[in-house]
Design a protein around this motif. Sequence first.
Motif, PDB file in Angstrom:
ATOM      1  N   MET A  45       0.845  -1.227   0.049  1.00 58.46           N
ATOM      2  CA  MET A  45      -0.167  -0.062   0.057  1.00 58.46           C
ATOM      3  C   MET A  45       0.841   1.147  -0.160  1.00 58.46           C
ATOM      4  SD  MET A  45      -3.263   0.412  -0.063  1.00 58.46           S
ATOM      5  CE  MET A  45      -4.016  -1.240   0.333  1.00 58.46           C
ATOM      6  N   LEU A  46       1.961   1.260   0.887  1.00 59.60           N
ATOM      7  CA  LEU A  46       2.675   2.387   1.100  1.00 59.60           C
ATOM      8  C   LEU A  46       3.544   2.647  -0.284  1.00 59.60           C
ATOM      9  CD1 LEU A  46       3.588   2.195   4.744  1.00 59.60           C
ATOM     10  CD2 LEU A  46       1.733   3.469   3.527  1.00 59.60           C
ATOM     11  N   LEU A  47       4.193   1.543  -0.774  1.00 58.31           N
ATOM     12  CA  LEU A  47       5.149   1.906  -1.812  1.00 58.31           C
ATOM     13  C   LEU A  47       4.156   2.132  -3.361  1.00 58.31           C
ATOM     14  CD1 LEU A  47       7.700  -0.974  -1.575  1.00 58.31           C
ATOM     15  CD2 LEU A  47       7.895   1.578  -1.363  1.00 58.31           C
ATOM     16  N   HIS A  48       2.676   1.575  -3.240  1.00 56.14           N
ATOM     17  CA  HIS A  48       1.848   2.218  -3.979  1.00 56.14           C
ATOM     18  C   HIS A  48       1.866   3.730  -4.165  1.00 56.14           C
ATOM     19  CE1 HIS A  48      -1.730   2.578  -6.733  1.00 56.14           C
ATOM     20  NE2 HIS A  48      -2.230   2.957  -5.536  1.00 56.14           N
ATOM     21  N   VAL A  49       1.572   3.998  -2.949  1.00 59.52           N
ATOM     22  CA  VAL A  49       1.407   5.420  -2.927  1.00 59.52           C
ATOM     23  C   VAL A  49       2.607   6.242  -3.449  1.00 59.52           C
ATOM     24  CG1 VAL A  49       1.345   7.411  -1.143  1.00 59.52           C
ATOM     25  CG2 VAL A  49      -0.163   5.440  -0.827  1.00 59.52           C
ATOM     26  N   ALA A  50       3.886   5.762  -2.930  1.00 60.24           N
ATOM     27  CA  ALA A  50       4.842   6.415  -3.720  1.00 60.24           C
ATOM     28  C   ALA A  50       4.925   6.384  -5.109  1.00 60.24           C
ATOM     29  CB  ALA A  50       6.270   5.671  -3.284  1.00 60.24           C
ATOM     30  N   ASN A  51       4.748   5.146  -5.805  1.00 58.73           N
ATOM     31  CA  ASN A  51       4.638   5.103  -7.244  1.00 58.73           C
ATOM     32  C   ASN A  51       3.419   5.920  -7.881  1.00 58.73           C
ATOM     33  OD1 ASN A  51       6.424   3.090  -7.414  1.00 58.73           O
ATOM     34  ND2 ASN A  51       5.034   1.450  -7.132  1.00 58.73           N
ATOM     35  N   VAL A  52       2.586   6.370  -7.168  1.00 58.50           N
ATOM     36  CA  VAL A  52       1.616   7.228  -7.769  1.00 58.50           C
ATOM     37  C   VAL A  52       2.017   8.684  -7.703  1.00 58.50           C
ATOM     38  CG1 VAL A  52      -0.614   8.468  -7.247  1.00 58.50           C
ATOM     39  CG2 VAL A  52      -0.554   6.055  -7.011  1.00 58.50           C
ATOM     40  N   TYR A  69       8.872   1.532  -7.823  1.00 52.41           N
ATOM     41  CA  TYR A  69       9.322   0.608  -6.766  1.00 52.41           C
ATOM     42  C   TYR A  69       8.410  -0.659  -7.000  1.00 52.41           C
ATOM     43  CZ  TYR A  69      10.835   4.982  -4.796  1.00 52.41           C
ATOM     44  OH  TYR A  69      11.552   6.188  -4.505  1.00 52.41           O
ATOM     45  N   ASP A  70       9.096  -1.489  -6.839  1.00 48.52           N
ATOM     46  CA  ASP A  70       8.179  -3.071  -6.839  1.00 48.52           C
ATOM     47  C   ASP A  70       7.470  -3.186  -5.474  1.00 48.52           C
ATOM     48  OD1 ASP A  70       7.413  -5.699  -7.155  1.00 48.52           O
ATOM     49  OD2 ASP A  70       9.405  -6.460  -7.546  1.00 48.52           O
ATOM     50  N   ASP A  71       6.223  -2.895  -6.076  1.00 45.53           N
ATOM     51  CA  ASP A  71       5.065  -2.917  -4.413  1.00 45.53           C
ATOM     52  C   ASP A  71       4.922  -4.233  -4.095  1.00 45.53           C
ATOM     53  OD1 ASP A  71       3.631  -3.307  -6.598  1.00 45.53           O
ATOM     54  OD2 ASP A  71       2.485  -1.197  -6.525  1.00 45.53           O
ATOM     55  N   SER A  72       5.340  -5.375  -5.106  1.00 41.75           N
ATOM     56  CA  SER A  72       4.759  -6.641  -4.779  1.00 41.75           C
ATOM     57  C   SER A  72       5.884  -7.377  -4.061  1.00 41.75           C
ATOM     58  CB  SER A  72       4.417  -7.361  -6.069  1.00 41.75           C
ATOM     59  OG  SER A  72       5.550  -7.665  -7.005  1.00 41.75           O
ATOM     60  N   ALA A  73       7.279  -6.906  -4.022  1.00 36.80           N
ATOM     61  CA  ALA A  73       8.080  -7.500  -3.511  1.00 36.80           C
ATOM     62  C   ALA A  73       8.231  -7.196  -1.823  1.00 36.80           C
ATOM     63  CB  ALA A  73       9.510  -7.001  -4.011  1.00 36.80           C
ATOM     64  N   PRO A  74       8.905  -8.256  -1.113  1.00 38.80           N
ATOM     65  CA  PRO A  74       9.071  -7.903   0.389  1.00 38.80           C
ATOM     66  C   PRO A  74       9.956  -6.598   0.378  1.00 38.80           C
ATOM     67  CG  PRO A  74       9.432 -10.162   0.015  1.00 38.80           C
ATOM     68  CD  PRO A  74       9.406  -9.524  -1.384  1.00 38.80           C
ATOM     69  N   LEU A 123      -2.850  17.851 -10.587  1.00 47.06           N
ATOM     70  CA  LEU A 123      -1.932  16.820 -10.252  1.00 47.06           C
ATOM     71  C   LEU A 123      -1.548  16.610  -8.710  1.00 47.06           C
ATOM     72  CD1 LEU A 123       0.430  16.847 -13.398  1.00 47.06           C
ATOM     73  CD2 LEU A 123      -1.482  15.281 -12.914  1.00 47.06           C
ATOM     74  N   PHE A 124      -1.027  17.661  -8.438  1.00 49.68           N
ATOM     75  CA  PHE A 124      -0.772  17.920  -6.622  1.00 49.68           C
ATOM     76  C   PHE A 124      -1.904  17.207  -5.991  1.00 49.68           C
ATOM     77  CE2 PHE A 124      -0.205  20.044  -2.884  1.00 49.68           C
ATOM     78  CZ  PHE A 124       0.717  19.141  -2.287  1.00 49.68           C
ATOM     79  N   THR A 125      -3.128  17.933  -6.323  1.00 51.01           N
ATOM     80  CA  THR A 125      -4.256  17.525  -5.318  1.00 51.01           C
ATOM     81  C   THR A 125      -4.584  16.039  -5.514  1.00 51.01           C
ATOM     82  OG1 THR A 125      -5.268  19.742  -5.722  1.00 51.01           O
ATOM     83  CG2 THR A 125      -6.772  18.031  -4.972  1.00 51.01           C
ATOM     84  N   HIS A 126      -4.620  15.403  -6.512  1.00 54.32           N
ATOM     85  CA  HIS A 126      -4.774  14.191  -6.774  1.00 54.32           C
ATOM     86  C   HIS A 126      -3.862  13.188  -6.139  1.00 54.32           C
ATOM     87  CE1 HIS A 126      -5.602  10.119  -8.284  1.00 54.32           C
ATOM     88  NE2 HIS A 126      -4.040  10.043  -8.801  1.00 54.32           N
ATOM     89  N   VAL A 127      -2.626  13.491  -5.856  1.00 57.17           N
ATOM     90  CA  VAL A 127      -1.632  12.671  -5.274  1.00 57.17           C
ATOM     91  C   VAL A 127      -1.903  12.728  -3.945  1.00 57.17           C
ATOM     92  CG1 VAL A 127       0.207  12.399  -7.394  1.00 57.17           C
ATOM     93  CG2 VAL A 127       0.349  14.235  -5.467  1.00 57.17           C
ATOM     94  N   ILE A 128      -1.837  14.045  -3.222  1.00 59.83           N
ATOM     95  CA  ILE A 128      -2.100  13.884  -1.834  1.00 59.83           C
ATOM     96  C   ILE A 128      -3.374  13.449  -1.412  1.00 59.83           C
ATOM     97  CG2 ILE A 128      -0.283  16.176  -1.609  1.00 59.83           C
ATOM     98  CD1 ILE A 128      -3.040  17.899  -1.194  1.00 59.83           C
ATOM     99  N   THR A 129      -4.508  13.504  -1.936  1.00 55.07           N
ATOM    100  CA  THR A 129      -5.762  12.933  -1.421  1.00 55.07           C
ATOM    101  C   THR A 129      -5.557  11.484  -1.732  1.00 55.07           C
ATOM    102  OG1 THR A 129      -6.761  13.248  -4.006  1.00 55.07           O
ATOM    103  CG2 THR A 129      -7.201  14.744  -2.025  1.00 55.07           C
ATOM    104  N   HIS A 130      -4.967  10.721  -2.853  1.00 54.27           N
ATOM    105  CA  HIS A 130      -4.560   9.452  -2.887  1.00 54.27           C
ATOM    106  C   HIS A 130      -3.877   8.906  -1.651  1.00 54.27           C
ATOM    107  CE1 HIS A 130      -2.284   6.233  -4.817  1.00 54.27           C
ATOM    108  NE2 HIS A 130      -3.491   5.784  -5.099  1.00 54.27           N
ATOM    109  N   GLU A 131      -2.827   9.959  -1.354  1.00 56.44           N
ATOM    110  CA  GLU A 131      -2.196   9.276  -0.265  1.00 56.44           C
ATOM    111  C   GLU A 131      -3.022   9.082   1.097  1.00 56.44           C
ATOM    112  OE1 GLU A 131       1.732  10.239   2.656  1.00 56.44           O
ATOM    113  OE2 GLU A 131       1.441  11.406   0.797  1.00 56.44           O
TER     114      GLU A 131
END
Length: 157
Positions: A45-52, A69-74, A123-131
């Motif tokens: 979940m957290l690496l997904h946020v960074a990827n967005v 980031y490989d969000d599926s890797a340990p 774009l900025f609004t999208h990424v912070i609300t997504h986070e």
Amino acid sequence: MVSLLRQQYQLVRSSRAVMLKFIAEQNVDVNTPVPAFHNKTVGFMLLHVANVYRHWLGNFGMGNGLGYYDDSAPTDIGAIRDAFDDVDDLVNAFFNKFGNDLDLPIIGTISGGRQFTFTPTELFTHVITHEFHHKGQAMSMCSLLGHTPPDTDLIRT
């Protein structure tokens, strides 16, 4: 207006810091699948946020061609913190590039060849609300893993 967005991002970072500190101090296993979240992990979940952030600000907004980031890797909390340090640098570069023209239309193509136009503010609004959406999910996942999370929605300065 970029000054206001920078201040807003500092509040986002403050809330994120509370979450990351909690995960570290509680030794939350960020690699344990959570059935209620389709067996995704807190790390995912957290690496997904960074990827967005990388996708929308770095690649779509600034045309950087950043990898993900490989969000599926340990992973571990150190790698997650490093990813968000990179996000902080990216947000700063984004503000430096668009700070004088936050309404500039940016045209880009995303998967499937779909073309969109967004402004830096959008774009900025999208990424912070997504986070914040996924931060809430990550805290719920921690709760399901047996940890009582702090309130990460309070504004702290």
